[in-house]
Structures are given as C-alpha cells and as structure tokens.
Design an enzyme around this catalytic site. Structure first.
Site, mmCIF file in Angstrom:
data_model
loop_
_atom_site.group_PDB
_atom_site.id
_atom_site.type_symbol
_atom_site.label_atom_id
_atom_site.label_comp_id
_atom_site.label_asym_id
_atom_site.label_seq_id
_atom_site.Cartn_x
_atom_site.Cartn_y
_atom_site.Cartn_z
ATOM 1 N N GLU A 48 0.858 -1.184 0.000
ATOM 2 C CA GLU A 48 0.000 0.000 0.000
ATOM 3 C C GLU A 48 0.892 1.232 0.000
ATOM 4 O OE1 GLU A 48 -2.127 0.752 3.668
ATOM 5 O OE2 GLU A 48 -3.723 1.808 2.616
ATOM 6 N N LYS A 101 -9.461 1.365 -2.458
ATOM 7 C CA LYS A 101 -9.683 0.858 -1.095
ATOM 8 C C LYS A 101 -11.081 1.235 -0.588
ATOM 9 C CE LYS A 101 -7.316 1.047 3.414
ATOM 10 N NZ LYS A 101 -6.243 1.770 4.141
ATOM 11 N N CYS A 116 -4.979 -3.309 2.730
ATOM 12 C CA CYS A 116 -4.720 -3.013 4.147
ATOM 13 C C CYS A 116 -5.923 -3.191 5.083
ATOM 14 C CB CYS A 116 -4.152 -1.596 4.250
ATOM 15 S SG CYS A 116 -3.293 -1.261 5.797
HETATM 16 O O1 LIG Z 1 -2.553 7.125 4.838
HETATM 17 C C1 LIG Z 1 -1.810 6.671 3.971
HETATM 18 O O2 LIG Z 1 -0.762 7.225 3.583
HETATM 19 C C2 LIG Z 1 -2.129 5.355 3.371
HETATM 20 N N1 LIG Z 1 -3.062 4.648 4.124
HETATM 21 C C3 LIG Z 1 -2.713 3.937 5.181
HETATM 22 O O3 LIG Z 1 -1.568 3.829 5.585
HETATM 23 C C4 LIG Z 1 -3.831 3.272 5.854
HETATM 24 C C5 LIG Z 1 -4.674 4.330 6.453
HETATM 25 S S1 LIG Z 1 -3.821 5.435 7.562
HETATM 26 N N2 LIG Z 1 -3.399 2.347 6.839
HETATM 27 C C6 LIG Z 1 -4.154 1.305 7.193
HETATM 28 O O4 LIG Z 1 -5.208 1.034 6.630
HETATM 29 C C7 LIG Z 1 -3.606 0.479 8.334
HETATM 30 C C8 LIG Z 1 -4.594 -0.519 8.857
HETATM 31 C C9 LIG Z 1 -4.131 -1.100 10.118
HETATM 32 O O5 LIG Z 1 -3.033 -0.891 10.573
HETATM 33 C C10 LIG Z 1 -5.049 -1.995 10.853
HETATM 34 O O6 LIG Z 1 -6.115 -2.375 10.322
HETATM 35 O O7 LIG Z 1 -4.717 -2.314 12.002
#
Ligand SMILES: O=C(O)CNC(=O)[C@H](CS)NC(=O)CCC(=O)C(=O)O
Length: 279
Positions: free
Chosen positions: A43, A115, A156
């Site tokens: 991701e 996503k 993710c």
């Molecule tokens: O924001 C960005 O740059 C890209 N997106 C992410 O990194 C995303 C949202 S902050 N991360 C996750 O979905 C982690 C999920 C996770 O860690 C869980 O389900 O426990």
C-alpha cells in the site's frame, strides 16, 4: 499452468515520490531476476504522507500519475504480472483515492481497485488515523481472471472485513492480494492471525506486501510481508523493518485441494437471529 513464483516487495516508502518509484522499480527487477512472474508491492508504494495538505500537493489525477507509465513499461520489459499495492490519485471530490493497480506482462493496466474501508481509528497512546480526511472510499470489489487463476484485490484495513474476501473467493479468486501499511501496534496483535484466517476461510493464497519501518512522515509500520497457502501455512515472510523481497513458488492446485478437504466456502447458510432479552 498451475505453478507460479510469486514475490512481495517490502518497502519503507518516504515522502519523495521519485525516490519511491526508483526503489520499487529496483526491487521489482530483483524479484523478476529471481524468477517471480507475479510481483506485488505495498500500500502507498509511491508516497507515504500523513499530512493531507502535502498529499494533495504531491498527488496528481490518475491520467497524470508519473508512476503508472514507469510500472507499465517495467512489467512489459520484465514480462511479469505487476500488482502495485496502491498509489494516491486525486479524484473529483477534492480527495484522493487509495488505488491499487494490476498490470499485465504486456504492460497493460488491466484493472484498478480503490480501497473500500477507511482506517479511521484511535489506537490510544496518541496514535490516531483519519484516512477518510484525505481519501474517498471505493465501493466496488475487483477480481481479475488471469491465465493462472483469479486474483482478488484489496488494501490493508480491508483485511478486517471478511465478507469482502468471501465475495472475491466465491467470484473465482484463487489468490488474494492484501498490500498494507499496517501500524506496528495493530500488526503485532493482529497481522499474522487475520491474514492466515483469510487464507484458511477462503481457501485462497494470500499475498501481503507490506510497508515496514520508521517512515519520513513519522509513522512506524509493521513490515512482515507474508505469502500464505490456502491451508494456512506461511510460505515466506519478511523481517520487521527491512526493505527487500520475499518469494514463494506456489501450486494453484492447492486451492482445490484445501477446498476439497474443507468445503466451507460452499456451506454458507441463511441465518436468522434470535436476541434473547434477559435484562
Ligand atoms: O494514509 C496513507 O498514507 C495510506 N493509508 C494507510 O496507511 C492506511 C490508512 S492510515 N493504513 C491502514 O489502513 C492500516 C490498517 C491497520 O493498521 C489496521 O487495520 O490495524
């Protein structure tokens, strides 16, 4: 064709898109040199940027994303199926889409997936994420039929929504792509068990390319990229914070074998719910 060598590229993407494209390309080349013909990246391969303001400054719309022509040319030159776990692209609503790309060995962009589930959480200890501030969620699951089998796309936090994977498996997926930037805290507690559960309950291979380590934007991700068989065994695993590649030779016939032993995927029943009030 039932045998296939798969690779996950693990990264520690920064705020510098050109640098990330270069790192990803180098690791993809390395995976191809090891004989992988399906290669997956994490991701936010091209940009890990927590600040919405900087994200909107750097991201472009889909047609102008600088990484897509690079990855298409690379897939074509190396003759590999290339899955880019995601890139941020500006969409109509003034927000980005968190978009995964699936590219053929001819260099054709066959599919993309946005996503669906937004990581809006407060983990405690001051760690909070509000993905929906920067990203607009998608609303369509995507399954790609390839000559080696069905490939289901996800990203993710989607990992926590089991029905998505059941839908993909029932539509013919043999391999589930689950690229991630999991947090270190939730990764330690949940990453392995959730990924193995998705493999076991769907009878699919799971390919989870991860971000790992301390990033320029201040966050720490869990790493541990994994390739998992339909019976639940871990076939390959990366370390916590080390960029690099992991590979596994898989046999797609294991999908039918696992589902033959436990055909749970065909045993769904309608459920009616009784709530007993004993208050
Ligand atoms: O924001 C960005 O740059 C890209 N997106 C992410 O990194 C995303 C949202 S902050 N991360 C996750 O979905 C982690 C999920 C996770 O860690 C869980 O389900 O426990």
């Amino acid at each position: 064709m039932t045998k296939l060598k798969i690779a996950c590229v693990q990264m520690r993407s920064s705020r510098d898109m050109a640098e990330n494209i270069e790192t990803a390309s180098r690791l993809i080349e390395q995976a191809a040199a090891e004989g992988a013909t399906l290669i997956s990246t994490p991701e936010m391969t091209t940009l890990l940027e927590r600040s919405a303001k900087s994200l909107f400054e750097i991201a472009t719309d889909f047609a102008n994303d600088p990484s897509i022509p690079v990855f298409k040319a690379l897939a074509k030159r190396l003759k590999v199926w290339l899955h880019i776990g995601s890139v941020p692209v500006l969409t109509d609503g003034g927000k980005c889409a968190n978009r995964a790309l699936f590219i053929s060995p001819d260099g054709e962009l066959l599919a993309h997936y946005d996503k669906i589930h937004m990581f809006d959480v407060e983990l405690g200890g001051g760690e909070a994420y509000r993905e929906s501030r920067s990203y607009k969620p998608g609303d369509r699951a995507v399954m790609v039929k390839t000559p080696f089998g069905g490939v289901g796309l996800s990203i993710c936090y989607d990992l926590r929504f089991a029905h998505l994977y059941r839908t993909l498996a029932k539509a013919g997926a043999d391999i589930l792509m689950i690229p991630a930037a999991f947090t270190k805290v939730t990764g330690q507690a949940h990453w392995h068990v959730l990924l193995r559960a998705r493999a076991i309950e769907t009878g699919c291979f799971v390919v989870a390319a991860a971000q790992g380590g301390l990033h320029a934007d201040g966050r720490e991700t869990f790493g541990h990229s994994l390739i998992i068989a339909p019976w639940g065994e871990v076939l390959a695993e990366a370390e916590h914070a080390k960029p690099g590649i992991i590979c596994a030779e898989i046999d797609l016939e294991e999908v039918a074998r696992a589902r033959g032993r436990v055909p749970a995927l065909t045993h769904d029943r309608e459920i009616t719910l009784d709530v007993i009030d004993a208050l």
